[in-house]
Design a protein around this motif. Structure first.
Motif, PDB file in Angstrom:
ATOM      1  N   LEU A  62       0.868  -1.295  -0.191  1.00  0.00           N
ATOM      2  CA  LEU A  62      -0.080  -0.021   0.019  1.00  0.00           C
ATOM      3  C   LEU A  62       1.061   1.307  -0.132  1.00  0.00           C
ATOM      4  CD1 LEU A  62      -2.843  -1.018   2.429  1.00  0.00           C
ATOM      5  CD2 LEU A  62      -2.948  -1.011   0.023  1.00  0.00           C
ATOM      6  N   GLY A  63       2.113   1.129  -0.100  1.00  0.00           N
ATOM      7  CA  GLY A  63       3.169   2.151  -0.154  1.00  0.00           C
ATOM      8  C   GLY A  63       3.250   3.024   1.179  1.00  0.00           C
ATOM      9  N   ILE A  64       2.934   2.408   2.256  1.00  0.00           N
ATOM     10  CA  ILE A  64       3.232   2.807   3.700  1.00  0.00           C
ATOM     11  C   ILE A  64       4.503   2.338   4.243  1.00  0.00           C
ATOM     12  CG2 ILE A  64       2.189   3.012   6.012  1.00  0.00           C
ATOM     13  CD1 ILE A  64      -0.669   2.098   4.691  1.00  0.00           C
ATOM     14  N   GLU A  65       5.284   3.095   4.699  1.00  0.00           N
ATOM     15  CA  GLU A  65       6.609   2.582   5.223  1.00  0.00           C
ATOM     16  C   GLU A  65       6.366   2.858   6.622  1.00  0.00           C
ATOM     17  OE1 GLU A  65      11.480   3.976   4.813  1.00  0.00           O
ATOM     18  OE2 GLU A  65       9.650   4.967   3.566  1.00  0.00           O
ATOM     19  N   PRO A  66       6.710   1.756   7.410  1.00  0.00           N
ATOM     20  CA  PRO A  66       6.577   1.667   9.069  1.00  0.00           C
ATOM     21  C   PRO A  66       7.739   2.655   9.655  1.00  0.00           C
ATOM     22  CG  PRO A  66       6.268  -0.366   8.075  1.00  0.00           C
ATOM     23  CD  PRO A  66       6.918   0.283   6.990  1.00  0.00           C
TER      24      PRO A  66
END
Length: 217
Positions: free
Chosen positions: A87-91
């Motif tokens: 989803l293109g979310i970088e933790p």
């Protein structure tokens, strides 16, 4: 086919996870006195459907239009981090073991339904199911978890199980399922491999010793 429901729905639009092909979602509104909403469905040992064998399913809705639930004890080879990456979310923090991914059912397996304890500020598509359990289907909960600001525990179910009107009642009459009131502790704290047996023990039975007799709470 067991667990399939192909009608449009009123539950919040699910997070789309690019891992499978989409299927339609159900309309489930309203309840009746016979509703199994907020119950666990415990598969009887003789149930040989590959999608539901030895499964534990949480019923989100059940009414005259059918039923919808999330299977809770089918871990998948997809980590929370994999979903965030897709989803293109970088933790910015490590994703703890309290965040789990399961196969929620055979319908729309690219849709993510996230069960979690209550939070102070609801997310965009958030539905309280009971005092200790909420359902969120919007991306903002994943953004919060990735920042370390979301709930400490969650179960992301990919896909769901659905039943057409009268189908679940027929399966119950065929002794395919036991039912018992749901428990947030089982959803979040009991290991995958023990959830089926633990839910059955809430009825005072050893699921492995049952044969063709069905029961309800």
């Amino acid at each position: 086919m067991r667990g399939k429901l192909l009608q449009h729905g009123t539950l919040p639009q699910a997070v789309t996870v690019p891992c499978a092909q989409p299927v339609a979602r159900p309309i489930l509104a309203g309840m009746n006195s016979d509703s199994l909403k907020d119950q666990f469905l415990i598969a009887m040992p003789q149930l040989d459907d590959p999608d539901f064998e030895h499964s534990l399913t949480y019923i989100l809705e059940h009414n005259e239009h059918g039923a919808m639930g999330l299977t809770l004890n089918r871990p998948v080879d997809i980590r929370y981090e994999d979903v965030l990456e897709d989803l293109g979310i970088e933790p910015t923090v490590a994703i703890g073991p309290g965040h789990q991914v399961v196969a929620g059912g055979p319908v729309q397996p690219d849709a993510g339904f996230i069960l979690h304890p209550p939070v102070d500020t609801p997310y965009n598509s958030c539905m309280p199911l009971r005092d200790d359990l909420w359902l969120t289907t919007s991306r903002d909960i994943l953004d919060a978890i990735a920042r370390g600001e979301g709930p400490a525990q969650s179960v992301m179910a990919l896909g769901y199980a659905g039943w057409t009107p009268g189908q679940l009642e027929q399966e119950l009459a065929q002794n395919s399922w036991l039912t018992v009131p749901a428990s947030a502790e089982i959803i979040f704290d009991v290991p995958f491999a023990q959830r089926w047996q633990t839910a059955a023990r809430a009825l005072g039975v050893d699921i492995n010793l049952l044969s063709g007799q069905a029961g309800h709470s």
